[in-house]
Design a protein around this motif. Structure first.
Motif, mmCIF file in Angstrom:
data_model
loop_
_atom_site.group_PDB
_atom_site.id
_atom_site.type_symbol
_atom_site.label_atom_id
_atom_site.label_comp_id
_atom_site.label_asym_id
_atom_site.label_seq_id
_atom_site.Cartn_x
_atom_site.Cartn_y
_atom_site.Cartn_z
ATOM 1 N N PHE A 134 47.171 36.398 47.511
ATOM 2 C CA PHE A 134 48.624 36.313 47.688
ATOM 3 C C PHE A 134 49.063 34.845 47.683
ATOM 4 O O PHE A 134 50.003 34.459 46.975
ATOM 5 C CB PHE A 134 48.996 36.982 49.022
ATOM 6 N N ARG A 189 48.742 33.324 44.184
ATOM 7 C CA ARG A 189 49.807 33.764 43.279
ATOM 8 C C ARG A 189 51.139 33.072 43.619
ATOM 9 O O ARG A 189 51.874 32.647 42.738
ATOM 10 C CB ARG A 189 49.939 35.284 43.368
ATOM 11 N N LEU A 241 53.513 30.406 41.427
ATOM 12 C CA LEU A 241 54.954 30.533 41.186
ATOM 13 C C LEU A 241 55.711 29.330 41.737
ATOM 14 O O LEU A 241 56.940 29.293 41.709
ATOM 15 C CB LEU A 241 55.481 31.832 41.816
ATOM 16 N N TRP A 278 55.650 39.702 54.120
ATOM 17 C CA TRP A 278 54.727 40.647 53.485
ATOM 18 C C TRP A 278 54.060 41.523 54.549
ATOM 19 O O TRP A 278 53.883 42.721 54.358
ATOM 20 C CB TRP A 278 53.677 39.856 52.710
ATOM 21 N N ARG A 283 60.476 44.518 57.255
ATOM 22 C CA ARG A 283 61.240 43.427 56.633
ATOM 23 C C ARG A 283 62.438 44.007 55.877
ATOM 24 O O ARG A 283 62.421 45.183 55.475
ATOM 25 C CB ARG A 283 60.359 42.681 55.634
ATOM 26 N N SER A 305 64.341 43.521 52.346
ATOM 27 C CA SER A 305 64.063 42.890 51.053
ATOM 28 C C SER A 305 65.046 41.756 50.794
ATOM 29 O O SER A 305 64.760 40.836 50.023
ATOM 30 C CB SER A 305 64.130 43.916 49.922
ATOM 31 N N VAL A 319 63.452 38.449 51.514
ATOM 32 C CA VAL A 319 62.513 38.014 50.469
ATOM 33 C C VAL A 319 63.303 37.478 49.278
ATOM 34 O O VAL A 319 63.006 36.414 48.739
ATOM 35 C CB VAL A 319 61.621 39.191 50.011
ATOM 36 N N LYS A 320 64.324 38.247 48.920
ATOM 37 C CA LYS A 320 65.127 37.851 47.764
ATOM 38 C C LYS A 320 65.793 36.495 47.999
ATOM 39 O O LYS A 320 65.844 35.650 47.097
ATOM 40 C CB LYS A 320 66.184 38.922 47.481
ATOM 41 N N ILE A 347 64.158 29.566 43.222
ATOM 42 C CA ILE A 347 64.651 29.522 41.832
ATOM 43 C C ILE A 347 65.654 28.372 41.688
ATOM 44 O O ILE A 347 65.620 27.622 40.713
ATOM 45 C CB ILE A 347 65.303 30.864 41.437
ATOM 46 N N THR A 373 60.005 34.175 35.643
ATOM 47 C CA THR A 373 59.283 35.258 36.316
ATOM 48 C C THR A 373 60.011 35.666 37.595
ATOM 49 O O THR A 373 60.258 36.850 37.844
ATOM 50 C CB THR A 373 57.848 34.807 36.666
ATOM 51 N N LEU A 374 60.375 34.669 38.381
ATOM 52 C CA LEU A 374 61.050 34.976 39.648
ATOM 53 C C LEU A 374 62.421 35.597 39.422
ATOM 54 O O LEU A 374 62.851 36.463 40.183
ATOM 55 C CB LEU A 374 61.171 33.704 40.489
ATOM 56 N N GLU A 375 63.096 35.164 38.390
ATOM 57 C CA GLU A 375 64.413 35.745 38.105
ATOM 58 C C GLU A 375 64.293 37.234 37.750
ATOM 59 O O GLU A 375 65.087 38.049 38.210
ATOM 60 C CB GLU A 375 65.096 34.957 36.978
ATOM 61 N N ALA A 416 63.499 39.013 41.041
ATOM 62 C CA ALA A 416 64.665 39.054 41.935
ATOM 63 C C ALA A 416 65.710 40.034 41.413
ATOM 64 O O ALA A 416 66.381 40.716 42.190
ATOM 65 C CB ALA A 416 65.256 37.657 42.087
ATOM 66 N N ALA A 417 65.829 40.108 40.094
ATOM 67 C CA ALA A 417 66.823 41.018 39.511
ATOM 68 C C ALA A 417 66.503 42.470 39.855
ATOM 69 O O ALA A 417 67.398 43.311 39.932
ATOM 70 C CB ALA A 417 66.876 40.826 37.993
ATOM 71 N N CYS A 434 65.018 43.391 42.652
ATOM 72 C CA CYS A 434 64.912 43.550 44.108
ATOM 73 C C CYS A 434 66.286 43.928 44.662
ATOM 74 O O CYS A 434 67.277 43.238 44.392
ATOM 75 C CB CYS A 434 64.425 42.246 44.734
ATOM 76 N N ASP A 442 61.287 47.727 50.609
ATOM 77 C CA ASP A 442 60.693 47.743 49.272
ATOM 78 C C ASP A 442 61.110 46.493 48.507
ATOM 79 O O ASP A 442 62.301 46.171 48.451
ATOM 80 C CB ASP A 442 61.177 48.973 48.488
ATOM 81 N N CYS A 443 60.135 45.806 47.926
ATOM 82 C CA CYS A 443 60.459 44.553 47.281
ATOM 83 C C CYS A 443 59.490 44.215 46.157
ATOM 84 O O CYS A 443 58.320 43.919 46.390
ATOM 85 C CB CYS A 443 60.439 43.428 48.321
ATOM 86 N N ILE A 476 59.301 41.661 44.467
ATOM 87 C CA ILE A 476 58.830 40.271 44.531
ATOM 88 C C ILE A 476 57.510 40.224 45.289
ATOM 89 O O ILE A 476 56.503 39.702 44.791
ATOM 90 C CB ILE A 476 59.884 39.375 45.211
ATOM 91 N N LEU A 477 57.523 40.793 46.487
ATOM 92 C CA LEU A 477 56.283 40.815 47.272
ATOM 93 C C LEU A 477 55.205 41.631 46.581
ATOM 94 O O LEU A 477 54.027 41.258 46.602
ATOM 95 C CB LEU A 477 56.552 41.406 48.664
ATOM 96 N N ASP A 488 54.703 41.982 43.437
ATOM 97 C CA ASP A 488 54.110 41.188 42.369
ATOM 98 C C ASP A 488 53.168 40.126 42.924
ATOM 99 O O ASP A 488 52.054 39.959 42.448
ATOM 100 C CB ASP A 488 55.191 40.515 41.534
ATOM 101 N N ILE A 489 53.633 39.422 43.932
ATOM 102 C CA ILE A 489 52.781 38.366 44.481
ATOM 103 C C ILE A 489 51.513 38.966 45.079
ATOM 104 O O ILE A 489 50.422 38.447 44.903
ATOM 105 C CB ILE A 489 53.542 37.553 45.554
ATOM 106 N N ALA A 490 51.659 40.079 45.759
ATOM 107 C CA ALA A 490 50.492 40.718 46.365
ATOM 108 C C ALA A 490 49.569 41.278 45.287
ATOM 109 O O ALA A 490 48.350 41.159 45.377
ATOM 110 C CB ALA A 490 50.937 41.825 47.311
#
Lengths: 134, 134
Positions: free
Chosen positions: A49, A52, A56, A70, A75, A77, A80-81, A88, B104-106, B109-110, B112, B119-120, B122-123, B125-127
């Motif tokens: 984690f 990765r 980024l 995480w 949490r 979301s 996180v966002k 970004i 990637t982050l955009e 985030a879009a 999320c 539920d996310c 972003i997390l 993906d990183i995980a």
DNA sequence: TATAAAGCTTCCCATGATGGTAAGGTCAAG
DNA sequence: CTTGACCTTACCATCATGGGAAGCTTTATA
């Protein structure tokens, strides 16, 4: 699993694994009687984690927050966002800055003969401190 | 002119002026009997040159080379241009790298929700460490 | 003129993320 | 039981910059 296996398995160097533990980004890991670090699956997941997130471009500080989110089943979301959007923004600001430098230099280089003569608009610009490029 | 006037006149902090001298980027400057640094017009020009080059993102090492070329009446502009093009390449490479992170982050985030739910993507993906974003 | 304030000097520490190296303990294989 | 590979901690270096302390000098003020 010892530290070098964990390093191979996660792409995080042994050196950095110890560092992340030292600064508290990851908790202290199990040890053998003789003091060797021992990594379980959970630890490996966490290191992946971190790896990765570093890929980024997140800072160690931001990664600490990401880890907390995480591992928090409750949490939102939105948190996180927000963290992602903040990052970004930093990335886009940096890109804008670097792009301005590159464009300035490209203009200057385009007007430089690039031959044996000493005349050079690049040096003239840097010496003069002006921003005009044509 | 003393160091803080030179700093004001060039936009280079007194701290950095001393540092540039210490590492040999700029030569040792004149001193008063009591040891205070004294800056002449030439020194100020050089400091402005350094400042402008830093603003364009050149490293100290590259600036050392630029100074040498600047002060060499018999330089070939080709050398200056090569240095500039090399730096432009570094800038463009960095921009590409940062832009890949941002894109990637955009994407993540879009997708999320960014609300109270946990539920996310972003997390996830990183995980998960995967690069898929949609 | 005496004193206080401001500015100079050098020296050391910190950043952020990473790598290197050295000294010494441990483990596995021959 | 030795050898070699691996582990541990601790320190140093990077790159460019800022902060601060201790002590000296210059300037301003009472």
């Amino acid at each position: 699993m010892n530290i070098s296996s964990a390093a191979t398995a996660t792409g995080v160097s042994a050196k950095m694994i110890r560092y992340y533990e030292e600064i508290g980004l990851i908790g202290p890991v199990a040890r053998t009687e003789s003091g060797y670090r021992v990594y379980a699956e959970n630890d490996v997941h966490l290191l992946r984690f971190v790896r990765r997130a570093r890929d980024l471009g997140f800072s160690i500080d931001q990664i600490g927050k990401l880890i907390a989110l995480w591992q928090d089943r409750d949490r939102a979301s939105a948190e996180v966002k927000a963290l992602a959007l903040e990052h970004i923004g930093e990335l886009r600001a940096k890109i804008t800055e670097l792009d301005a430098m590159a464009r300035t230099l490209e203009h200057l280089a385009a007007n430089c003969h690039g031959d044996g003569r000493p005349d050079c608009p690049i040096l003239e610009d840097i010496a003069g401190g002006s921003s005009k490029t044509g």
